[in-house]
Design a protein around this motif. Structure first.
Motif, PDB file in Angstrom:
ATOM      1  N   PHE A 277     -31.259  12.580  43.583  1.00 39.14           N
ATOM      2  CA  PHE A 277     -31.138  11.384  43.352  1.00 39.14           C
ATOM      3  C   PHE A 277     -29.868  10.753  43.170  1.00 39.14           C
ATOM      4  O   PHE A 277     -29.485   9.653  43.687  1.00 39.14           O
ATOM      5  N   LYS A 278     -28.965  11.478  42.601  1.00 36.42           N
ATOM      6  CA  LYS A 278     -27.469  11.087  42.182  1.00 36.42           C
ATOM      7  C   LYS A 278     -26.872  10.656  43.708  1.00 36.42           C
ATOM      8  O   LYS A 278     -25.847   9.853  43.610  1.00 36.42           O
TER       9      LYS A 278
ATOM     10  N   ASP B  55     -26.189  18.788  39.236  1.00 33.75           N
ATOM     11  CA  ASP B  55     -25.941  17.952  40.036  1.00 33.75           C
ATOM     12  C   ASP B  55     -24.795  16.824  40.193  1.00 33.75           C
ATOM     13  O   ASP B  55     -24.577  16.464  41.252  1.00 33.75           O
TER      14      ASP B  55
ATOM     15  N   PRO C 227     -38.327  10.268  35.811  1.00 36.15           N
ATOM     16  CA  PRO C 227     -37.549  11.513  35.032  1.00 36.15           C
ATOM     17  C   PRO C 227     -36.396  11.132  34.464  1.00 36.15           C
ATOM     18  O   PRO C 227     -35.371  10.832  35.155  1.00 36.15           O
ATOM     19  N   SER C 228     -35.987  11.508  33.106  1.00 33.09           N
ATOM     20  CA  SER C 228     -35.096  10.752  32.475  1.00 33.09           C
ATOM     21  C   SER C 228     -34.153  11.794  31.743  1.00 33.09           C
ATOM     22  O   SER C 228     -34.614  12.525  30.928  1.00 33.09           O
TER      23      SER C 228
ATOM     24  N   ASN D  10     -29.906  10.672  30.864  1.00 34.03           N
ATOM     25  CA  ASN D  10     -29.093   9.642  30.530  1.00 34.03           C
ATOM     26  C   ASN D  10     -29.756   8.337  30.411  1.00 34.03           C
ATOM     27  O   ASN D  10     -28.646   7.376  30.325  1.00 34.03           O
TER      28      ASN D  10
ATOM     29  N   GLY E 171     -29.776   6.452  33.090  1.00 34.81           N
ATOM     30  CA  GLY E 171     -29.196   5.693  34.160  1.00 34.81           C
ATOM     31  C   GLY E 171     -30.177   5.444  35.068  1.00 34.81           C
ATOM     32  O   GLY E 171     -30.181   4.000  35.413  1.00 34.81           O
ATOM     33  N   ASN E 172     -30.940   6.165  35.477  1.00 36.51           N
ATOM     34  CA  ASN E 172     -32.106   5.919  36.531  1.00 36.51           C
ATOM     35  C   ASN E 172     -32.783   4.805  36.091  1.00 36.51           C
ATOM     36  O   ASN E 172     -33.101   3.522  36.598  1.00 36.51           O
TER      37      ASN E 172
ATOM     38  N   SER F   7     -31.272  19.099  34.560  1.00 33.50           N
ATOM     39  CA  SER F   7     -30.475  17.899  34.687  1.00 33.50           C
ATOM     40  C   SER F   7     -30.885  16.855  33.696  1.00 33.50           C
ATOM     41  O   SER F   7     -30.556  15.657  33.587  1.00 33.50           O
ATOM     42  N   MET F   8     -31.875  16.880  32.901  1.00 34.49           N
ATOM     43  CA  MET F   8     -32.615  16.179  32.081  1.00 34.49           C
ATOM     44  C   MET F   8     -32.253  16.647  30.444  1.00 34.49           C
ATOM     45  O   MET F   8     -32.641  16.411  29.388  1.00 34.49           O
TER      46      MET F   8
ATOM     47  N   HIS G 279     -37.890  18.488  37.903  1.00 36.84           N
ATOM     48  CA  HIS G 279     -37.777  17.175  37.045  1.00 36.84           C
ATOM     49  C   HIS G 279     -38.910  16.286  37.716  1.00 36.84           C
ATOM     50  O   HIS G 279     -39.370  15.429  36.741  1.00 36.84           O
TER      51      HIS G 279
ATOM     52  N   THR H 198     -36.787  12.996  41.882  1.00 34.64           N
ATOM     53  CA  THR H 198     -35.165  12.863  41.669  1.00 34.64           C
ATOM     54  C   THR H 198     -34.518  14.181  42.220  1.00 34.64           C
ATOM     55  O   THR H 198     -33.428  14.323  42.311  1.00 34.64           O
TER      56      THR H 198
HETATM   57  C1  LIG Z   1     -29.542  13.266  36.656  1.00 34.36           C
HETATM   58  C2  LIG Z   1     -31.032  13.616  36.706  1.00 34.36           C
HETATM   59  C3  LIG Z   1     -31.808  13.094  35.896  1.00 34.36           C
HETATM   60  C4  LIG Z   1     -31.704  12.264  35.001  1.00 34.36           C
HETATM   61  O1  LIG Z   1     -31.397  10.950  35.217  1.00 34.36           O
HETATM   62  P1  LIG Z   1     -30.914   9.766  34.219  1.00 34.36           P
HETATM   63  O2  LIG Z   1     -30.146   8.815  34.938  1.00 34.36           O
HETATM   64  O3  LIG Z   1     -29.447  10.888  33.543  1.00 34.36           O
HETATM   65  O4  LIG Z   1     -31.716   9.491  33.285  1.00 34.36           O
HETATM   66  C5  LIG Z   1     -33.309  13.594  36.526  1.00 34.36           C
HETATM   67  N1  LIG Z   1     -33.455  14.409  37.659  1.00 34.36           N
HETATM   68  C6  LIG Z   1     -32.439  14.871  38.241  1.00 34.36           C
HETATM   69  C7  LIG Z   1     -32.909  15.710  39.383  1.00 34.36           C
HETATM   70  C8  LIG Z   1     -31.208  14.513  37.858  1.00 34.36           C
HETATM   71  O5  LIG Z   1     -30.249  15.037  38.814  1.00 34.36           O
END
Ligand SMILES: *Cc1c(COP(=O)(O)O)cnc(C)c1O
Length: 475
Positions: free
Chosen positions: A117-118, A149, A260-261, A263, A265-266, A317-318, A400, A423
């Protein structure tokens, strides 16, 4: 729109001033002074915009509420260049599909270039950076560390962009073969992959050492693209609107989101969308074994973890020890009091690694006024959820997203669609998929055979002087 810092510094900067910045000068995070409000008529208009002109037009509508120092025609063009069917694979960009009749829906956010999702925000950031740097006649060298990621999303966003170079450290041999292939097969001249003989923390220490050298940082125009960047968060607000509009027929309906969290940010972008008046019932924060956030929403105690207490999991990534965007939500929760916020995040966290809001009446408002709830998931939960979703719905989800589905099931209410944000795609975390399903995940055609592509990467000892020399030579 002007921006202020969570810790009280009131520079009242415009969007393009904070675009290329990391933290505010007082160590806080930038926030908009107000949240533009979307009433029923405005939401109806957006429904029409999405239906007739598509996601890029919706993105322009939302972004322009927060960006008034880029001419509208330019901003529109940047949105149209970013959110294309060619890059994201569908006309909807973030299509929402129901999981049978469970009330759960998946919103696909990971069909961009790096399958996580980034990309949704980073692809826009690449275009915004190129635009703003050209406008200023400046250049920027992005220097960062990644365990997967973020680094690849940044490289795919910045590749070939004028005025930007990327120097990305990663722990040698520790990313999955797929992730290594994704990053190291980039042949663009402005992308420098550096594999450090060490672990991720060694990479991060090198980034810190270089950032602390203010003379070097200034001379070589070193910048970052981490998740505290407001522009990234803002780009994410758009898919909460899109998800809502795809899943409902009228504005009288509400939806909930499970996110799914790591940091924060999402899900913080979801908070912003909700503050703007998008009819969101609940925002459910799903964590893995690294449950800093779940602990807070259950108990009111925010306790950052040490490295011994930070687990390496199958949803890597979490795997966070502190949630770097969380400060933004707490700022709103405590009534936007910069001095009080600073006491919590600077003084108390530095002194004892935690703060406790359980006795503060405003903590209860996290649930009642702001709609937050939370839950956590483990490796065993992930395996089971991946298996059940595949068997019951024929849909393969990544680790995730599985954390999200596990927690979403515990919070689903009849009559309120529960949208789980997808994500990443399963191919990025193949080993766990094999463990759960006994078969390899499906692979999008454009990624066939990428592990065999030639690689462009420099292997280096964890040596700050050596990486500085590399930047000096190539910046
Ligand atoms: C970065 C990421 C997250 C966490 O997102 P945050 O914005 O850091 O809460 C969850 N899943 C995937 C696959 C990610 O790359």
């Amino acid at each position: 729109m002007k921006y202020l810092s969570t810790r009280g510094h009131s520079g009242r900067l415009g969007f393009s001033d904070i675009l290329l910045e990391g933290l505010a000068p007082d160590g806080g995070l930038y926030m908009p002074e107000t949240y533009p409000q979307m009433d029923d008529a405005a939401l109806t208009r957006l429904r029409g915009v999405l239906a007739t002109q598509g996601y890029a037009a919706l993105a322009f509508e939302i972004l322009s509420l927060y960006i008034d120092d880029i001419p509208a025609a330019d901003l529109k063009r940047l949105c149209e260049k970013t959110y294309t069917q060619e890059v994201y694979g569908t006309k909807e960009i973030t299509p929402v599909t129901p999981l049978g009749s469970t009330g759960l829906h998946l919103e696909a956010l990971s069909n961009g270039p790096t399958l996580a999702f980034k990309d949704m925000a980073m692809q826009l950031l690449g275009n915004l950076f190129e635009y703003e740097l050209a406008r200023r006649g400046e250049t920027l060298n992005i220097f960062g560390a990644t365990s997967g990621d973020t680094g690849s999303a940044a490289e795919y966003a910045m590749r070939g962009k004028k005025g930007v170079k990327v120097f990305m450290l990663s722990p040698h041999g520790r990313m999955s073969p797929f992730q290594q292939a994704q990053m190291f097969s980039l042949m663009d001249e402005n992308i420098f992959n550096i594999a450090v003989e060490g672990v991720f923390d060694d990479c991060q220490d090198m980034v810190k050492a270089v950032s602390n050298d203010l003379v070097f940082k200034k001379k070589y125009k070193i910048g970052t693209v981490n998740s505290i960047n407001w522009a990234r968060l803002l780009a994410q607000v758009v898919y909460y609107f899109a998800g809502y509009l795809y899943a409902t027929k009228s504005n009288s309906e509400k939806v909930s989101f499970t996110v799914p969290s790591g940091n924060f940010g999402n899900v913080c972008a979801g908070h912003v969308a909700r503050m703007m008046g998008l009819p969101i019932d609940k925002l459910i924060v799903a964590t893995n074994e690294n449950d800093v956030l779940d602990e807070f929403f259950r108990t009111g105690v925010y306790r950052v973890r040490g490295s011994a207490d930070t687990h390496e999991t199958s949803s890597p990534s979490m795997d966070i020890s502190k949630a770097s965007n969380f400060e933004r939500f707490v700022f709103d929760l405590i009534g936007r009091d910069g001095a009080a916020l600073k006491d919590l995040f600077a003084t108390q966290i530095s002194a004892k690694g935690s703060f406790d809001l359980s006795g503060d009446a405003r903590f209860a408002q996290a649930a009642t006024k702001y709609g937050f709830a939370s839950g956590k998931s483990t490796h065993a939960n992930r395996l089971q959820t991946i298996k059940e979703v595949f068997e019951q719905h024929g849909v393969m989800i990544d680790t995730h997203t599985a954390d999200g589905v596990k927690v979403a099931r515990e919070h689903v209410k009849s009559g309120v669609p529960m949208i789980v944000l997808e994500t990443a795609l399963p191919i990025k975390f193949a080993a766990t998929i094999v463990e759960a399903l006994g078969r390899e995940p499906s692979r999008p055609a454009k990624f066939e055979g990428i592990e065999a592509l030639p690689k462009r990467v420099l292997v280096m000892k964890p040596d700050v002087a050596a990486v500085k020399t590399l930047i000096e030579k190539n910046a």
